[in-house]
Scaffold this active site. Structure first.
Site, short mmCIF file in Angstrom:
data_model
loop_
_atom_site.label_atom_id
_atom_site.label_comp_id
_atom_site.label_asym_id
_atom_site.label_seq_id
_atom_site.Cartn_x
_atom_site.Cartn_y
_atom_site.Cartn_z
N GLY A 15 0.82 -1.22 0.00
CA GLY A 15 0.00 0.00 0.00
C GLY A 15 0.84 1.26 0.00
N CYS A 280 -4.57 8.45 8.69
CA CYS A 280 -3.94 8.12 9.97
C CYS A 280 -4.20 9.04 11.15
CB CYS A 280 -2.44 7.96 9.77
SG CYS A 280 -2.09 6.52 8.74
P1 NAD Z 1 -2.97 0.40 2.66
O1 NAD Z 1 -4.36 0.03 2.93
O2 NAD Z 1 -2.65 1.35 1.55
O3 NAD Z 1 -2.09 -0.91 2.38
C1 NAD Z 1 -2.15 -2.06 3.13
C2 NAD Z 1 -2.05 -3.25 2.18
O4 NAD Z 1 -1.90 -4.45 2.96
C3 NAD Z 1 -3.27 -3.46 1.28
O5 NAD Z 1 -2.89 -3.39 -0.08
C4 NAD Z 1 -3.80 -4.84 1.69
O6 NAD Z 1 -4.33 -5.58 0.59
C5 NAD Z 1 -2.56 -5.49 2.23
N1 NAD Z 1 -2.82 -6.61 3.15
C6 NAD Z 1 -3.64 -6.64 4.22
N2 NAD Z 1 -3.55 -7.83 4.83
C7 NAD Z 1 -2.67 -8.57 4.14
C8 NAD Z 1 -2.14 -9.88 4.30
N3 NAD Z 1 -2.52 -10.66 5.31
N4 NAD Z 1 -1.24 -10.33 3.40
C9 NAD Z 1 -0.84 -9.54 2.37
N5 NAD Z 1 -1.29 -8.28 2.18
C10 NAD Z 1 -2.18 -7.80 3.06
O7 NAD Z 1 -2.38 0.96 4.03
P2 NAD Z 1 -1.16 1.99 4.20
O8 NAD Z 1 -1.63 3.39 4.03
O9 NAD Z 1 0.01 1.49 3.43
O10 NAD Z 1 -0.87 1.81 5.76
C11 NAD Z 1 -0.26 0.64 6.27
C12 NAD Z 1 0.12 0.89 7.72
O11 NAD Z 1 1.08 1.96 7.79
C13 NAD Z 1 -1.04 1.34 8.61
O12 NAD Z 1 -0.86 0.78 9.87
C14 NAD Z 1 -0.88 2.85 8.67
O13 NAD Z 1 -1.38 3.37 9.89
C15 NAD Z 1 0.62 3.01 8.65
N6 NAD Z 1 1.10 4.29 8.10
C16 NAD Z 1 0.51 4.83 6.99
C17 NAD Z 1 1.02 6.01 6.44
C18 NAD Z 1 0.40 6.65 5.23
O14 NAD Z 1 0.81 7.74 4.87
N7 NAD Z 1 -0.55 6.02 4.55
C19 NAD Z 1 2.16 6.60 7.00
C20 NAD Z 1 2.75 5.99 8.11
C21 NAD Z 1 2.21 4.84 8.64
C1 UGA Z 2 0.89 12.24 8.48
C2 UGA Z 2 2.21 12.57 9.18
O1 UGA Z 2 2.64 13.86 8.73
C3 UGA Z 2 3.27 11.52 8.86
O2 UGA Z 2 4.46 11.81 9.59
C4 UGA Z 2 2.75 10.15 9.25
O3 UGA Z 2 3.69 9.16 8.90
C5 UGA Z 2 1.45 9.89 8.52
O4 UGA Z 2 0.49 10.92 8.86
C6 UGA Z 2 0.80 8.59 8.91
O5 UGA Z 2 1.08 8.03 9.94
O6 UGA Z 2 -0.05 8.22 8.10
P1 UGA Z 2 -0.09 12.49 6.04
O7 UGA Z 2 -1.39 12.23 6.69
O8 UGA Z 2 0.27 11.71 4.84
O9 UGA Z 2 1.11 12.29 7.08
O10 UGA Z 2 0.00 14.04 5.60
P2 UGA Z 2 0.21 15.39 6.43
O11 UGA Z 2 1.09 16.27 5.65
O12 UGA Z 2 0.57 15.15 7.83
O13 UGA Z 2 -1.24 16.04 6.38
C7 UGA Z 2 -2.33 15.48 7.09
C8 UGA Z 2 -3.53 16.41 6.98
O14 UGA Z 2 -3.29 17.61 7.72
C9 UGA Z 2 -3.83 16.85 5.55
O15 UGA Z 2 -5.22 16.88 5.35
C10 UGA Z 2 -3.25 18.24 5.48
O16 UGA Z 2 -3.86 19.05 4.53
C11 UGA Z 2 -3.52 18.73 6.90
N1 UGA Z 2 -2.61 19.82 7.32
C12 UGA Z 2 -1.27 19.60 7.42
C13 UGA Z 2 -3.14 21.06 7.67
O17 UGA Z 2 -4.36 21.26 7.61
N2 UGA Z 2 -2.29 22.04 8.10
C14 UGA Z 2 -0.95 21.85 8.19
O18 UGA Z 2 -0.24 22.81 8.61
C15 UGA Z 2 -0.43 20.60 7.85
#
Ligand code: NAD
Ligand code: UGA
EC number: 1.1.1.22
Length: 471
Positions: A15, A280
């Site tokens: 993902g 998140c």
């Molecule tokens: P996502 O939904 O985009 O991707 C997760 C993927 O895992 C999916 O494609 C799903 O099909 C796959 N999956 C689920 N169960 C599975 C299994 N048993 N075997 C194989 N594949 C499997 O999620 P994401 O945004 O990549 O987030 C993943 C984790 O990272 C979450 O815990 C999220 O909180 C964390 N995180 C996300 C972000 C972000 O910016 N999206 C940033 C930091 C941390």
């Molecule tokens: C956020 C964190 O910034 C990452 O460090 C973290 O890894 C990630 O969540 C996660 O765990 O998923 P993300 O959600 O991708 O990243 O993007 P951000 O830039 O943090 O923005 C989040 C939301 O806040 C957006 O809707 C953005 O528009 C809003 N935002 C951000 C504001 O309204 N004001 C700001 O000053 C900054």
């Protein structure tokens, strides 16, 4: 066991995190073979597509994948094979908020983490370092270890590490290439510390040593939730102040600038907006609220819950401003919503504030035209169907149009609402937009993007979040 020289990595979950993170590891470590696996065939097919139409939009990602795919970066649905071959496995699956059962609406749904962990235990023939990359509640690593140990084959041992990801969407590649820090949590035992060193050595290929922080497992898990909670809290704080600005005539941009000059506060993450979105912030704070309640800390839970409540308030306050300004009714009026992604430079719409705005406008029986440069049409229909579960999609489609450009979206509208800060919205030809709109023509800027005075000179009535001017 001495630190393992990692030569094969498997990442479970292709993902927004697993894909870019492990693509960058492959890019920076040509001597390590990296296989990213997922159960979702369509997602893997897109990662493997010959025209590089990847399943997620992220600036710079295509170049990284072009460089490494087929060399030492592979995408596959063969989860078992990748697990068996790897010496280090990232678990990077989704951990959404639980929709039902105990903790529904707050706790993280750890089902995907557990299934992936059980799969590792079931198919591994050799010892592995298992790395929690997903964001999880404090002490999840302990549950993973229990599952792995209870189900492992003789001779297989598992070391668990926590290595939360801090990338932000839209800047993921920059963040991964030059991270503020890499955090690795491990058990403070000789084996735990060795496993930690093995992973630290992978990052050492491009991340300066002083930026790799090593801590205990539980601190690492909690630090991830804490970082997101504090970032979101900053946005809710500035948004709360934006409401005061609107009521008093102060300007939130000037206030943010002034307070950001204090080196203890700093200038980043102080942009008032229509509310934070993304997969998140809300999920992780609710998770922290649940954790606090489980630990019998109701005041702590209430403190963090308020960050999410302020965000909900900000979104509904903005919708209300639109209705109030358009003479207290938007029934039958035409509103363009520019931007549907939760922030610029991503096609991700999870928890996007634009969804709440459109839902509110539809419930007032307005006609809405949406334009976003990256979000697929099908995703918009899916999001609106989920946001309005009692309204059939056919009915939604009678009220909503999807446009293919910002100029088209604004034609014959009474109002334009800016919901995402896409750079191209800064460069819109507002003279042409004005000519083609119904008058009086309104612009509601939820992202502090436009030059309000210039728009007023054209003839627009302009409302910018956090500014108290009357239209
Ligand atoms: P996502 O939904 O985009 O991707 C997760 C993927 O895992 C999916 O494609 C799903 O099909 C796959 N999956 C689920 N169960 C599975 C299994 N048993 N075997 C194989 N594949 C499997 O999620 P994401 O945004 O990549 O987030 C993943 C984790 O990272 C979450 O815990 C999220 O909180 C964390 N995180 C996300 C972000 C972000 O910016 N999206 C940033 C930091 C941390
Ligand atoms: C956020 C964190 O910034 C990452 O460090 C973290 O890894 C990630 O969540 C996660 O765990 O998923 P993300 O959600 O991708 O990243 O993007 P951000 O830039 O943090 O923005 C989040 C939301 O806040 C957006 O809707 C953005 O528009 C809003 N935002 C951000 C504001 O309204 N004001 C700001 O000053 C900054």
């Amino acid at each position: 066991m001495p630190p393992v020289q990692v030569s094969k990595i498997c990442c479970i979950g292709a993902g927004y995190v697993g894909g870019p993170t492990c693509a960058v590891i492959a890019f920076k470590c040509p001597h390590i073979s990296v296989t990213i696996v997922d159960l979702n065939q369509a997602r893997i097919d897109a990662w493997n597509s010959s025209d590089f139409k990847l399943p997620i939009y992220e600036p710079g990602l295509v170049d990284v994948v072009k460089h490494a795919r087929g060399r030492n970066l592979f995408f596959s649905t063969d989860v078992d094979k990748a697990i068996q071959e790897a010496d280090l496995i990232f678990v990077s699956v989704n951990t959404p908020t639980k929709k039902s059962g105990v903790g529904a609406g707050f706790a993280a749904d750890l089902n995907y983490v557990e299934l992936a962990t059980r799969r590792i235990a079931a198919v591994a023939h050799s010892s592995k370092i298992v790395v929690e990359k997903s964001t999880v509640p404090c002490r999840t690593a302990e549950s993973m270890r229990t599952i792995l140990e209870a189900n492992s084959r003789p001779g297989c041992r598992f070391d668990i590490l926590s290595n939360p990801e801090f990338l932000a969407e839209g800047t993921a590649i920059e963040d991964l290439l030059a991270p503020d820090r890499v955090l690795i949590g491990s058990l403070q035992t000789p084996d735990g510390l060795n496993a930690c060193e093995s992973l630290a050595n992978v990052y050492a290929n491009w991340v300066p040593k002083e930026r790799v922080l090593t801590v205990g497992l539980w601190s690492s898990e909690l630090s991830k939730l804490a970082a997101n909670a504090m970032l979101a809290q900053r946005i809710s704080s500035i948004n709360a102040l934006s409401a005061i600005c609107e009521a008093t005539g102060a300007n939130i941009d000037e206030v943010a600038h002034a307070i950001g000059f204090d080196s203890r506060i700093g200038p980043k993450f102080l942009r008032a907006s229509v509310g934070f979105g993304g997969s998140c912030f809300q999920k992780d704070i609710l998770n922290l609220v649940y954790l606090s309640e489980s630990l019998h800390l109701p005041q702590v839970a209430a403190y963090w819950r308020q960050v999410v409540e302020m965000n909900e308030y900000q979104k509904s306050r903005f919708s209300k401003t639109v209705v109030d300004t358009l003479f207290n009714t938007i029934t039958g009026k035409h509103i363009a919503v520019l931007g549907f992604a939760f922030k610029a430079d991503t096609g991700d719409t999870r928890e996007s504030p634009a969804i709440s705005l459109v839902r509110d406008f539809l419930s007032e029986r307005a006609y809405v035209t949406i334009y976003d440069p990256q979000v697929e049409e099908a995703q918009i229909w899916l999001d609106l169907s989920e946001a309005c579960p009692l309204v059939p999609l056919e009915t939604i489609k009678k009220q909503v149009t999807i446009a293919s450009s910002a100029l088209d979206a604004c034609k014959n509208m009474e109002a334009v609402v800016i919901a995402t800060e896409w750079k191209e919205f800064r460069e819109i030809n507002w003279d042409s937009v004005y000519k083609n709109m119904n008058k009086p023509a309104f612009v509601f800027d939820g992202r502090m993007l436009v030059d309000a005075d210039a728009l007023r000179a054209i003839g627009f009535k302009v409302k910018v979040i956090g500014r108290g001017e009357r239209v």
